[in-house]
Design a protein around this motif. Structure first.
Motif, PDB file in Angstrom:
ATOM      1  N   ALA A   1      11.882   6.309 -39.240  1.00 35.20           N
ATOM      2  CA  ALA A   1      12.896   5.337 -38.825  1.00 35.20           C
ATOM      3  C   ALA A   1      12.518   4.706 -37.487  1.00 35.20           C
ATOM      4  O   ALA A   1      12.699   3.494 -37.278  1.00 35.20           O
ATOM      5  CB  ALA A   1      14.263   6.011 -38.722  1.00 35.20           C
ATOM      6  N   TYR A   2      11.960   5.497 -36.592  1.00 36.77           N
ATOM      7  CA  TYR A   2      11.532   4.967 -35.300  1.00 36.77           C
ATOM      8  C   TYR A   2      10.393   3.960 -35.476  1.00 36.77           C
ATOM      9  O   TYR A   2      10.348   2.927 -34.791  1.00 36.77           O
ATOM     10  CB  TYR A   2      11.101   6.112 -34.378  1.00 36.77           C
ATOM     11  CG  TYR A   2      12.242   6.645 -33.536  1.00 36.77           C
ATOM     12  CD1 TYR A   2      13.495   6.885 -34.089  1.00 36.77           C
ATOM     13  CD2 TYR A   2      12.075   6.911 -32.184  1.00 36.77           C
ATOM     14  CE1 TYR A   2      14.532   7.360 -33.328  1.00 36.77           C
ATOM     15  CE2 TYR A   2      13.108   7.390 -31.410  1.00 36.77           C
ATOM     16  CZ  TYR A   2      14.339   7.609 -31.984  1.00 36.77           C
ATOM     17  OH  TYR A   2      15.369   8.077 -31.212  1.00 36.77           O
ATOM     18  N   GLU A   3       9.489   4.240 -36.380  1.00 35.96           N
ATOM     19  CA  GLU A   3       8.410   3.288 -36.641  1.00 35.96           C
ATOM     20  C   GLU A   3       8.985   1.962 -37.135  1.00 35.96           C
ATOM     21  O   GLU A   3       8.518   0.888 -36.732  1.00 35.96           O
ATOM     22  CB  GLU A   3       7.442   3.867 -37.669  1.00 35.96           C
ATOM     23  CG  GLU A   3       6.629   5.046 -37.132  1.00 35.96           C
ATOM     24  CD  GLU A   3       5.781   5.710 -38.199  1.00 35.96           C
ATOM     25  OE1 GLU A   3       6.063   5.493 -39.405  1.00 35.96           O
ATOM     26  OE2 GLU A   3       4.842   6.444 -37.842  1.00 35.96           O
ATOM     27  N   ARG A   4      10.015   2.036 -37.983  1.00 34.18           N
ATOM     28  CA  ARG A   4      10.657   0.807 -38.473  1.00 34.18           C
ATOM     29  C   ARG A   4      11.367   0.084 -37.330  1.00 34.18           C
ATOM     30  O   ARG A   4      11.331  -1.156 -37.247  1.00 34.18           O
ATOM     31  CB  ARG A   4      11.656   1.126 -39.587  1.00 34.18           C
ATOM     32  CG  ARG A   4      11.027   1.612 -40.884  1.00 34.18           C
ATOM     33  CD  ARG A   4      12.031   1.567 -42.025  1.00 34.18           C
ATOM     34  NE  ARG A   4      13.214   2.391 -41.792  1.00 34.18           N
ATOM     35  CZ  ARG A   4      13.305   3.675 -42.124  1.00 34.18           C
ATOM     36  NH1 ARG A   4      12.286   4.287 -42.691  1.00 34.18           N
ATOM     37  NH2 ARG A   4      14.422   4.343 -41.900  1.00 34.18           N
ATOM     38  N   ILE A   5      12.030   0.829 -36.458  1.00 32.17           N
ATOM     39  CA  ILE A   5      12.752   0.220 -35.338  1.00 32.17           C
ATOM     40  C   ILE A   5      11.806  -0.587 -34.461  1.00 32.17           C
ATOM     41  O   ILE A   5      12.079  -1.751 -34.128  1.00 32.17           O
ATOM     42  CB  ILE A   5      13.469   1.308 -34.505  1.00 32.17           C
ATOM     43  CG1 ILE A   5      14.678   1.850 -35.270  1.00 32.17           C
ATOM     44  CG2 ILE A   5      13.905   0.757 -33.143  1.00 32.17           C
ATOM     45  CD1 ILE A   5      15.262   3.133 -34.684  1.00 32.17           C
ATOM     46  N   PHE A   6      10.676  -0.005 -34.100  1.00 33.73           N
ATOM     47  CA  PHE A   6       9.754  -0.710 -33.206  1.00 33.73           C
ATOM     48  C   PHE A   6       9.091  -1.893 -33.905  1.00 33.73           C
ATOM     49  O   PHE A   6       8.826  -2.925 -33.274  1.00 33.73           O
ATOM     50  CB  PHE A   6       8.723   0.274 -32.653  1.00 33.73           C
ATOM     51  CG  PHE A   6       9.344   1.377 -31.838  1.00 33.73           C
ATOM     52  CD1 PHE A   6      10.198   1.071 -30.789  1.00 33.73           C
ATOM     53  CD2 PHE A   6       9.121   2.704 -32.137  1.00 33.73           C
ATOM     54  CE1 PHE A   6      10.807   2.080 -30.044  1.00 33.73           C
ATOM     55  CE2 PHE A   6       9.722   3.720 -31.403  1.00 33.73           C
ATOM     56  CZ  PHE A   6      10.563   3.402 -30.360  1.00 33.73           C
TER      57      PHE A   6
ATOM     58  N   PRO B   1       5.143  -3.389 -33.349  1.00 32.35           N
ATOM     59  CA  PRO B   1       4.658  -2.408 -34.327  1.00 32.35           C
ATOM     60  C   PRO B   1       3.469  -1.608 -33.825  1.00 32.35           C
ATOM     61  O   PRO B   1       3.101  -0.594 -34.420  1.00 32.35           O
ATOM     62  CB  PRO B   1       4.267  -3.275 -35.525  1.00 32.35           C
ATOM     63  CG  PRO B   1       3.947  -4.609 -34.935  1.00 32.35           C
ATOM     64  CD  PRO B   1       4.903  -4.769 -33.782  1.00 32.35           C
ATOM     65  N   GLU B   2       2.861  -2.046 -32.709  1.00 30.60           N
ATOM     66  CA  GLU B   2       1.686  -1.340 -32.185  1.00 30.60           C
ATOM     67  C   GLU B   2       2.040  -0.041 -31.465  1.00 30.60           C
ATOM     68  O   GLU B   2       1.142   0.697 -31.034  1.00 30.60           O
ATOM     69  CB  GLU B   2       0.895  -2.250 -31.235  1.00 30.60           C
ATOM     70  CG  GLU B   2       1.677  -2.753 -30.033  1.00 30.60           C
ATOM     71  CD  GLU B   2       2.346  -4.093 -30.245  1.00 30.60           C
ATOM     72  OE1 GLU B   2       2.372  -4.897 -29.300  1.00 30.60           O
ATOM     73  OE2 GLU B   2       2.865  -4.322 -31.351  1.00 30.60           O
ATOM     74  N   VAL B   3       3.320   0.260 -31.323  1.00 30.54           N
ATOM     75  CA  VAL B   3       3.741   1.527 -30.701  1.00 30.54           C
ATOM     76  C   VAL B   3       3.163   2.704 -31.489  1.00 30.54           C
ATOM     77  O   VAL B   3       3.150   2.700 -32.721  1.00 30.54           O
ATOM     78  CB  VAL B   3       5.281   1.620 -30.659  1.00 30.54           C
ATOM     79  CG1 VAL B   3       5.745   3.043 -30.357  1.00 30.54           C
ATOM     80  CG2 VAL B   3       5.833   0.660 -29.609  1.00 30.54           C
ATOM     81  N   VAL B   4       2.684   3.719 -30.763  1.00 31.31           N
ATOM     82  CA  VAL B   4       2.138   4.919 -31.405  1.00 31.31           C
ATOM     83  C   VAL B   4       2.954   6.133 -30.974  1.00 31.31           C
ATOM     84  O   VAL B   4       3.536   6.148 -29.890  1.00 31.31           O
ATOM     85  CB  VAL B   4       0.656   5.136 -31.040  1.00 31.31           C
ATOM     86  CG1 VAL B   4      -0.185   3.970 -31.518  1.00 31.31           C
ATOM     87  CG2 VAL B   4       0.471   5.362 -29.541  1.00 31.31           C
ATOM     88  N   SER B   5       3.000   7.141 -31.838  1.00 31.14           N
ATOM     89  CA  SER B   5       3.670   8.386 -31.470  1.00 31.14           C
ATOM     90  C   SER B   5       2.638   9.376 -30.983  1.00 31.14           C
ATOM     91  O   SER B   5       1.524   9.453 -31.519  1.00 31.14           O
ATOM     92  CB  SER B   5       4.440   8.957 -32.662  1.00 31.14           C
ATOM     93  OG  SER B   5       3.569   9.461 -33.639  1.00 31.14           O
TER      94      SER B   5
ATOM     95  N   PHE C   1       7.135   8.005 -28.269  1.00 32.51           N
ATOM     96  CA  PHE C   1       6.623   6.773 -28.859  1.00 32.51           C
ATOM     97  C   PHE C   1       6.181   5.864 -27.715  1.00 32.51           C
ATOM     98  O   PHE C   1       6.973   5.534 -26.838  1.00 32.51           O
ATOM     99  CB  PHE C   1       7.684   6.118 -29.731  1.00 32.51           C
ATOM    100  CG  PHE C   1       7.978   6.910 -30.969  1.00 32.51           C
ATOM    101  CD1 PHE C   1       7.376   6.582 -32.184  1.00 32.51           C
ATOM    102  CD2 PHE C   1       8.816   8.011 -30.933  1.00 32.51           C
ATOM    103  CE1 PHE C   1       7.626   7.329 -33.324  1.00 32.51           C
ATOM    104  CE2 PHE C   1       9.071   8.761 -32.070  1.00 32.51           C
ATOM    105  CZ  PHE C   1       8.470   8.418 -33.261  1.00 32.51           C
ATOM    106  N   MET C   2       4.906   5.510 -27.731  1.00 30.61           N
ATOM    107  CA  MET C   2       4.287   4.845 -26.595  1.00 30.61           C
ATOM    108  C   MET C   2       3.774   3.458 -26.949  1.00 30.61           C
ATOM    109  O   MET C   2       3.105   3.278 -27.968  1.00 30.61           O
ATOM    110  CB  MET C   2       3.110   5.678 -26.087  1.00 30.61           C
ATOM    111  CG  MET C   2       3.514   6.989 -25.443  1.00 30.61           C
ATOM    112  SD  MET C   2       4.232   6.681 -23.812  1.00 30.61           S
ATOM    113  CE  MET C   2       4.557   8.368 -23.294  1.00 30.61           C
ATOM    114  N   LEU C   3       4.094   2.511 -26.077  1.00 28.66           N
ATOM    115  CA  LEU C   3       3.460   1.200 -26.131  1.00 28.66           C
ATOM    116  C   LEU C   3       2.269   1.251 -25.184  1.00 28.66           C
ATOM    117  O   LEU C   3       2.433   1.393 -23.969  1.00 28.66           O
ATOM    118  CB  LEU C   3       4.437   0.107 -25.687  1.00 28.66           C
ATOM    119  CG  LEU C   3       3.848  -1.292 -25.574  1.00 28.66           C
ATOM    120  CD1 LEU C   3       3.451  -1.829 -26.942  1.00 28.66           C
ATOM    121  CD2 LEU C   3       4.824  -2.248 -24.891  1.00 28.66           C
ATOM    122  N   LEU C   4       1.064   1.185 -25.743  1.00 25.57           N
ATOM    123  CA  LEU C   4      -0.139   1.279 -24.919  1.00 25.57           C
ATOM    124  C   LEU C   4      -0.326  -0.017 -24.133  1.00 25.57           C
ATOM    125  O   LEU C   4      -0.411  -1.101 -24.700  1.00 25.57           O
ATOM    126  CB  LEU C   4      -1.362   1.554 -25.790  1.00 25.57           C
ATOM    127  CG  LEU C   4      -1.307   2.847 -26.617  1.00 25.57           C
ATOM    128  CD1 LEU C   4      -2.603   3.027 -27.401  1.00 25.57           C
ATOM    129  CD2 LEU C   4      -1.030   4.054 -25.739  1.00 25.57           C
TER     130      LEU C   4
END
Length: 567
Positions: A180-185, A191-195, A211-214
């Motif tokens: 769900a978090y992947e869908r939210i971002f 969408p490039e956010v990684v866990s 969940f990190m935005l590099l």
């Protein structure tokens, strides 16, 4: 909305005190105003953005059968005393006394409130599992607020709490929340956010992900592998050492080393590399000032989070006095004497190593030829080191570790029974036995997410908001609004777009085109529609996207339909 009515100034110059771009652009563009350190007021554009983020959050939490609730911002200290966090959490928790001398706190997180809300309700196993969530103001008395909405003291957060009767059920729900978090971002435009695997910190529990935005301006260090999918926060990343023991061990030899105090200087003196040295890093426990001496390979740094987790106590750099017995600059593991209670620890980068240099616990003397097996036979080794660039990946075993920076935009934790057990929440299972439920928690900062999107998507002129969270969908510019034909057509188009359900910010001010377009860049609306005398002479209006992937002209009579199509 007409731009001339929009409260908030937009500035031409970058604010001097803004370090990162998202902070500068949101102040410059009239999104927010500084009130106090780490505390901001929001103007309408930012409010519209955060409302859209909140709607995405609600939709995704509702898909998980979440039930929205609301917890108080102010809570009695007794609730936090039940969990033990009233004393264990540091100064970030704002404590105060009300007019009746009752101890109170401002909520920085709401695990205690969640348990309090449901512990009388969930007395039977057939009530489980369930999840509650809120979108609420919180206050964390951050020591060093910075980077605009990235690190603040007052903030709005979505936090959710799930309750389960088995670890298997929690694992399954945790995975659903991760997706769900992947869908939210993705829906919010990043969408490039990684866990990444993370340290649970004050939240507790056995498993957690951030969940990190590099981004180079991120405040967190992220450990990544170039060869596999290993990702972890620096605080949680295991460090692996592979330097082999020398085949021929040297004798331990004390050497006079005048005016040499640092690892770099002693290694230069001996003509050796820092990885062949043993250094001491000294702390004191916050609770009782007990000295903690950590020996580690000379080229590595202490990961203080790992050390705190091992000690189960906060620490601070030691104040080394003459009375304590430590000889600053010359501390070593052989012949170490400390007056009073002390804890001596060894990082596993020293395990089985030999032919090392180290302090001799005597002014102007060091040892060379240190053999950990021979000279410190009782040492126990633990992982206290930070991972480093080019290090060994804990997953694939290759020397492919790289360090990146990131902004944390969300986190999820498996809390286990940390709060339910402490607060005596129980249920009766199928066999009539009393059991303690286990919890998961799932957080996303709303303002921080907005700032992260801006950080990921902007140019030198302003933000480039994704359509899903942009304050408006269309920015209508009437260039030369004092021209009667321009005014009439732009007014009619404004009304028509609104009737079609399209969100429009309309600039019909009598200002120059340069000022108009500069303000439009700062507002970052996905689609810009320009009505001008020159365009109208050709029977067209100009349509351009903020990200510059679209720039075209459409017939005036087809303008509304074409705008809808492009959206």
């Amino acid at each position: 909305m007409k731009l001339e009515k929009l409260i908030g100034e937009r500035f031409r110059e970058r604010p001097a005190d803004c370090v990162i771009d998202s902070h500068a652009l949101m102040v410059k563009g009239g999104y927010m105003k500084y009130m106090a350190n780490g505390i901001y007021s929001s103007y309408l554009p930012l409010k519209r953005i955060t409302c859209k983020i909140e709607q995405i959050l609600r939709e995704e939490m509702d898909k998980l059968d979440g039930q929205e609730v609301s917890f108080p911002v102010v809570m009695p200290a007794s609730l936090w005393e039940e969990s033990g966090r009233y004393e264990s959490v540091g100064e970030e928790l704002l404590r105060f006394t009300d007019r009746n001398n009752a101890k109170m706190v401002l909520g920085m997180t709401h695990e205690e409130a969640a348990v309090h809300l449901v512990r009388e309700y969930a007395k039977s196993y057939n009530k489980y599992p369930f999840m509650i969530y809120q979108i609420q103001t919180k206050f964390r008395d951050e020591a060093r607020p910075r980077a605009g909405l990235i690190r603040v003291r007052e903030f709005t957060m979505k936090d959710a709490y799930s309750f389960h009767t088995s670890q298997e059920d929690l694992n399954q729900y945790y995975e659903k929340c991760h997706k769900a978090y992947e869908r939210i971002f993705e829906r919010a435009g990043i969408p490039e956010v990684v866990s990444v695997a993370s340290d649970s910190g004050m939240m507790g529990g056995s498993l957690s992900h951030e969940f990190m935005l590099l981004t180079p301006v991120g405040e967190d260090s992220i450990v990544l592998c170039n060869e596999c999918d290993f990702r972890a926060n620096m605080e949680a990343a295991e460090n692996i050492s592979d330097i082999a023991r020398d085949a021929v061990p040297a004798e331990l030899e004390k050497v006079h080393t005048p005016d040499i105090h640092t690892i770099e200087d002693i290694c230069k003196f001996f003509g050796d590399e820092t990885c062949n040295s043993c250094k001491a890093v000294v702390y004191q426990k916050n609770s009782d000032d007990t000295y903690v001496v950590v020996f580690i390979r000379g080229d590595l740094e202490i990961n203080e989070t790992k050390l705190v987790n091992y000690l189960k106590d906060e620490i601070h750099p030691a104040i080394i006095t003459e009375e304590c017995g430590l000889n600053a600059g010359y501390i070593g593991p052989v012949g170490l004497k400390i007056n009073g209670d002390a804890i001596v620890l060894y990082d596993r980068s020293l395990e089985n190593r030999n032919n090392l240099s180290c302090g001799a616990n005597e002014d102007e003397y060091h040892y060379k030829g240190l053999d950990m097996q021979r000279d410190v036979p009782d040492a126990e080794y633990h992982d206290f080191a930070k991972a480093y660039e080019g290090g060994i990946c804990p997953k694939c075993g290759k020397k492919t570790i790289r360090i990146s920076r990131g902004i944390e935009v969300g986190n999820i934790f498996q809390l286990g029974d940390k709060y339910t057990k402490a607060m005596k929440m129980t249920y009766v299972d199928q066999n009539g036995e009393s059991k303690t439920p286990i919890m998961g928690c799932y957080g996303i900062g709303v303002g921080r997410l907005a700032a992260a999107v801006c950080e990921a998507h902007h140019d030198e002129y302003g933000p480039i908001w994704p359509k899903s969270i942009a304050p408006w969908q269309v920015h209508l510019c009437a260039v030369r609004a004092d021209n009667e034909e321009v005014r009439k057509f732009a007014d009619d188009l404004y009304e028509k777009l609104q009737e079609m359900g399209i969100e429009v910010i309309y600039d019909d001010r009598t200002v120059s085109a340069g000022v108009m377009f500069s303000d439009a860049d700062l507002l970052g609306i996905p689609l810009r529609v320009i009505v001008s005398p020159r365009n109208m002479k050709q029977g067209v209006v100009e349509v351009a996207s903020r990200d510059k992937t679209l720039q075209t002209q459409v017939k005036m009579e087809e303008a509304a339909e074409q705008v809808k199509k492009y959206l």
